[in-house]
Design a protein around this motif. Structure first.
Motif, PDB file in Angstrom:
ATOM      1  N   MET A   7       1.988 -44.589  68.137  1.00  0.00           N
ATOM      2  CA  MET A   7       0.930 -45.186  67.320  1.00  0.00           C
ATOM      3  C   MET A   7       0.529 -46.512  67.940  1.00  0.00           C
ATOM      4  SD  MET A   7      -1.092 -45.260  64.696  1.00  0.00           S
ATOM      5  CE  MET A   7      -0.570 -44.100  63.425  1.00  0.00           C
ATOM      6  N   VAL A   8      -0.731 -46.651  68.300  1.00  0.00           N
ATOM      7  CA  VAL A   8      -1.243 -47.883  68.897  1.00  0.00           C
ATOM      8  C   VAL A   8      -2.054 -48.628  67.842  1.00  0.00           C
ATOM      9  CG1 VAL A   8      -2.635 -48.883  70.749  1.00  0.00           C
ATOM     10  CG2 VAL A   8      -1.356 -46.764  71.163  1.00  0.00           C
ATOM     11  N   PHE A   9      -1.721 -49.886  67.613  1.00  0.00           N
ATOM     12  CA  PHE A   9      -2.414 -50.664  66.580  1.00  0.00           C
ATOM     13  C   PHE A   9      -2.432 -52.135  66.975  1.00  0.00           C
ATOM     14  CE2 PHE A   9       1.970 -51.226  65.696  1.00  0.00           C
ATOM     15  CZ  PHE A   9       2.112 -52.414  65.002  1.00  0.00           C
ATOM     16  N   ASN A  10      -3.185 -52.935  66.212  1.00  0.00           N
ATOM     17  CA  ASN A  10      -3.317 -54.364  66.496  1.00  0.00           C
ATOM     18  C   ASN A  10      -2.273 -55.148  65.703  1.00  0.00           C
ATOM     19  OD1 ASN A  10      -4.078 -57.005  66.945  1.00  0.00           O
ATOM     20  ND2 ASN A  10      -6.225 -56.715  66.427  1.00  0.00           N
ATOM     21  N   MET A  11      -1.255 -55.649  66.406  1.00  0.00           N
ATOM     22  CA  MET A  11      -0.185 -56.381  65.727  1.00  0.00           C
ATOM     23  C   MET A  11      -0.654 -57.744  65.233  1.00  0.00           C
ATOM     24  SD  MET A  11       2.961 -56.042  64.757  1.00  0.00           S
ATOM     25  CE  MET A  11       4.026 -57.193  63.879  1.00  0.00           C
ATOM     26  N   ASN A  12      -1.752 -58.254  65.801  1.00  0.00           N
ATOM     27  CA  ASN A  12      -2.266 -59.562  65.376  1.00  0.00           C
ATOM     28  C   ASN A  12      -3.084 -59.475  64.086  1.00  0.00           C
ATOM     29  OD1 ASN A  12      -1.157 -60.872  67.628  1.00  0.00           O
ATOM     30  ND2 ASN A  12      -2.916 -60.333  68.889  1.00  0.00           N
ATOM     31  N   LYS A  13      -3.312 -58.266  63.611  1.00  0.00           N
ATOM     32  CA  LYS A  13      -4.092 -58.045  62.385  1.00  0.00           C
ATOM     33  C   LYS A  13      -3.136 -58.023  61.203  1.00  0.00           C
ATOM     34  CE  LYS A  13      -7.341 -54.613  60.525  1.00  0.00           C
ATOM     35  NZ  LYS A  13      -7.951 -53.275  60.821  1.00  0.00           N
ATOM     36  N   PRO A  14      -3.208 -59.020  60.315  1.00  0.00           N
ATOM     37  CA  PRO A  14      -2.273 -59.097  59.193  1.00  0.00           C
ATOM     38  C   PRO A  14      -2.269 -57.818  58.354  1.00  0.00           C
ATOM     39  CG  PRO A  14      -3.514 -61.138  59.378  1.00  0.00           C
ATOM     40  CD  PRO A  14      -4.138 -60.173  60.335  1.00  0.00           C
ATOM     41  N   GLY A  15      -1.079 -57.297  58.084  1.00  0.00           N
ATOM     42  CA  GLY A  15      -0.941 -56.110  57.247  1.00  0.00           C
ATOM     43  C   GLY A  15      -1.082 -54.791  57.978  1.00  0.00           C
ATOM     44  N   ALA A  16      -1.473 -54.830  59.275  1.00  0.00           N
ATOM     45  CA  ALA A  16      -1.693 -53.583  60.014  1.00  0.00           C
ATOM     46  C   ALA A  16      -0.408 -52.779  60.152  1.00  0.00           C
ATOM     47  CB  ALA A  16      -2.285 -53.888  61.391  1.00  0.00           C
ATOM     48  N   LEU A  17       0.694 -53.454  60.401  1.00  0.00           N
ATOM     49  CA  LEU A  17       1.976 -52.761  60.568  1.00  0.00           C
ATOM     50  C   LEU A  17       2.350 -52.000  59.295  1.00  0.00           C
ATOM     51  CD1 LEU A  17       4.500 -52.119  62.186  1.00  0.00           C
ATOM     52  CD2 LEU A  17       5.460 -54.317  61.491  1.00  0.00           C
ATOM     53  N   ARG A  18       2.178 -52.640  58.148  1.00  0.00           N
ATOM     54  CA  ARG A  18       2.495 -51.969  56.876  1.00  0.00           C
ATOM     55  C   ARG A  18       1.582 -50.770  56.660  1.00  0.00           C
ATOM     56  NH1 ARG A  18       0.310 -51.421  52.322  1.00  0.00           N
ATOM     57  NH2 ARG A  18      -1.371 -52.868  52.825  1.00  0.00           N
ATOM     58  N   ARG A  19       0.306 -50.916  56.993  1.00  0.00           N
ATOM     59  CA  ARG A  19      -0.625 -49.801  56.795  1.00  0.00           C
ATOM     60  C   ARG A  19      -0.287 -48.620  57.696  1.00  0.00           C
ATOM     61  NH1 ARG A  19      -4.102 -54.210  56.001  1.00  0.00           N
ATOM     62  NH2 ARG A  19      -4.766 -54.291  58.186  1.00  0.00           N
ATOM     63  N   VAL A  20       0.150 -48.906  58.912  1.00  0.00           N
ATOM     64  CA  VAL A  20       0.578 -47.833  59.814  1.00  0.00           C
ATOM     65  C   VAL A  20       1.752 -47.073  59.208  1.00  0.00           C
ATOM     66  CG1 VAL A  20       1.742 -47.380  62.020  1.00  0.00           C
ATOM     67  CG2 VAL A  20      -0.275 -48.846  61.956  1.00  0.00           C
ATOM     68  N   ILE A  21       2.719 -47.813  58.711  1.00  0.00           N
ATOM     69  CA  ILE A  21       3.918 -47.206  58.127  1.00  0.00           C
ATOM     70  C   ILE A  21       3.574 -46.359  56.908  1.00  0.00           C
ATOM     71  CG2 ILE A  21       6.020 -47.766  56.827  1.00  0.00           C
ATOM     72  CD1 ILE A  21       6.494 -47.958  59.754  1.00  0.00           C
ATOM     73  N   MET A  22       2.601 -46.812  56.131  1.00  0.00           N
ATOM     74  CA  MET A  22       2.230 -46.102  54.905  1.00  0.00           C
ATOM     75  C   MET A  22       1.240 -44.973  55.149  1.00  0.00           C
ATOM     76  SD  MET A  22       4.206 -47.528  52.837  1.00  0.00           S
ATOM     77  CE  MET A  22       3.678 -46.696  51.327  1.00  0.00           C
ATOM     78  N   GLY A  23       0.882 -44.752  56.414  1.00  0.00           N
ATOM     79  CA  GLY A  23       0.004 -43.632  56.724  1.00  0.00           C
ATOM     80  C   GLY A  23      -1.453 -43.876  56.406  1.00  0.00           C
TER      81      GLY A  23
ATOM     82  N   THR B  79      -4.425 -45.786  66.295  1.00  0.00           N
ATOM     83  CA  THR B  79      -4.615 -44.468  66.898  1.00  0.00           C
ATOM     84  C   THR B  79      -3.262 -43.778  67.022  1.00  0.00           C
ATOM     85  OG1 THR B  79      -6.497 -45.258  68.216  1.00  0.00           O
ATOM     86  CG2 THR B  79      -5.438 -43.218  68.932  1.00  0.00           C
ATOM     87  N   LEU B  80      -3.175 -42.564  66.507  1.00  0.00           N
ATOM     88  CA  LEU B  80      -1.943 -41.776  66.596  1.00  0.00           C
ATOM     89  C   LEU B  80      -2.064 -40.778  67.737  1.00  0.00           C
ATOM     90  CD1 LEU B  80       0.838 -40.906  65.481  1.00  0.00           C
ATOM     91  CD2 LEU B  80      -0.390 -39.287  63.998  1.00  0.00           C
ATOM     92  N   ILE B  81      -1.105 -40.816  68.656  1.00  0.00           N
ATOM     93  CA  ILE B  81      -1.060 -39.876  69.776  1.00  0.00           C
ATOM     94  C   ILE B  81       0.150 -38.971  69.580  1.00  0.00           C
ATOM     95  CG2 ILE B  81      -0.916 -39.648  72.288  1.00  0.00           C
ATOM     96  CD1 ILE B  81      -1.810 -42.714  72.285  1.00  0.00           C
ATOM     97  N   SER B  82      -0.098 -37.673  69.537  1.00  0.00           N
ATOM     98  CA  SER B  82       0.992 -36.725  69.288  1.00  0.00           C
ATOM     99  C   SER B  82       0.700 -35.399  69.976  1.00  0.00           C
ATOM    100  CB  SER B  82       1.177 -36.519  67.776  1.00  0.00           C
ATOM    101  OG  SER B  82      -0.030 -36.028  67.193  1.00  0.00           O
ATOM    102  N   LYS B  83       1.549 -34.420  69.737  1.00  0.00           N
ATOM    103  CA  LYS B  83       1.394 -33.109  70.383  1.00  0.00           C
ATOM    104  C   LYS B  83       0.093 -32.448  69.966  1.00  0.00           C
ATOM    105  CE  LYS B  83       3.795 -28.711  71.098  1.00  0.00           C
ATOM    106  NZ  LYS B  83       4.990 -27.908  70.731  1.00  0.00           N
ATOM    107  N   SER B  84      -0.225 -32.541  68.670  1.00  0.00           N
ATOM    108  CA  SER B  84      -1.493 -32.010  68.172  1.00  0.00           C
ATOM    109  C   SER B  84      -2.242 -33.125  67.476  1.00  0.00           C
ATOM    110  CB  SER B  84      -1.264 -30.849  67.206  1.00  0.00           C
ATOM    111  OG  SER B  84      -0.571 -31.291  66.050  1.00  0.00           O
TER     112      SER B  84
END
Length: 244
Positions: A216-232, A237-242
């Motif tokens: 998962m690639v995201f902007n760590m300098n954006k407040p709250g982005a990490l929590r939003r990634v974790i909460m789906g 951008t999510l990179i995966s098999k499909s």
């Protein structure tokens, strides 16, 4: 978009660039950025998320210029690995000040400074709610901290590698140079390779692909982005098999 009531990931490997710690400074570590990141990691721990952490060393040392001037690549990489230990010490201290239990492990022995990396012990610590910081890369020259992040992510059986960057995802082109660049919400490993998208170096990326480890690639300098990634939530951008 509705928020999932439960976190999407249970155990993650968070990869931060050394440059992310600089903040507005041109070099070194900005204490304000360090403390903010520690607070965001604390939020995850309080939700029961197990967090492993790899931090680059580019804010302290970059060997590219010295390598071009004739420095031996192995020597330069060893210096870079030590820079990641310095960042790891700073992050461990920030987490402790935020009342988060954290352990710093090094890929090579640094007795009296931090613990030696131990795969089984790292997993045990994660299960007890401690943040485990993996420093000194893989312990070998010629491998980036992206490779270390993917390797440690696979070893600790993380659900994903969360790569914190300066941009809010993967774009079709450099968004700083091309205003028409399009951000991707999801990509497959094949998409990244076919379109030569710059996510991380090839050795690290193929390691994740071969073990089907989502990135998962995201902007760590954006407040709250990490929590939003974790909460789906819609973030990064999510990179995966499909790409579903």
């Amino acid at each position: 978009m509705s928020t999932n009531p439960k976190p999407t990931f249970r155990r993650v490997l968070l990869k931060l660039s050394g440059e992310a710690l600089m903040g507005e400074e041109g070099f070194g570590i900005d204490p304000k950025v360090l403390d903010r990141m520690a607070q965001e990691i604390k939020e995850l721990v309080e939700q029961g998320i197990q967090v492993g952490l790899v931090i680059g060393g580019g804010n302290i040392f970059r060997g590219e210029g010295l390598a071009k001037a004739g420095m031996n690549r192995v020597v330069g990489d060893h210096m870079g690995m030590l820079a990641t230990v310095i960042n790891g010490l700073a992050m461990r201290d920030a987490l402790h000040r935020a009342y988060v239990n954290a352990r710093l492990m090094s890929a090579f022995p640094l007795n009296g400074v931090c613990d030696n990396y131990n795969w089984a012990e790292a997993i045990s610590l994660l299960k007890t709610g401690r943040v485990v910081i993996f420093s000194a890369g893989t312990g070998n020259p010629f491998f980036t901290t992206d490779s270390a992040a993917c390797l440690r992510g696979i070893e600790i059986e993380a659900d994903a590698v969360l790569k914190g960057t300066k941009v809010d995802g993967v774009y079709s082109d450099d968004p700083m140079k091309n205003p028409d660049a399009v951000k991707h919400d999801t990509l497959t490993y094949a998409d990244v390779l076919d379109n030569e998208l710059k996510v991380m170096d090839l050795a690290a990326f193929t390691l994740a692909r071969d073990h089907e480890l989502p990135i998962m690639v995201f902007n760590m300098n954006k407040p709250g982005a990490l929590r939003r990634v974790i909460m789906g939530e819609a973030e990064g951008t999510l990179i995966s098999k499909s790409a579903e």
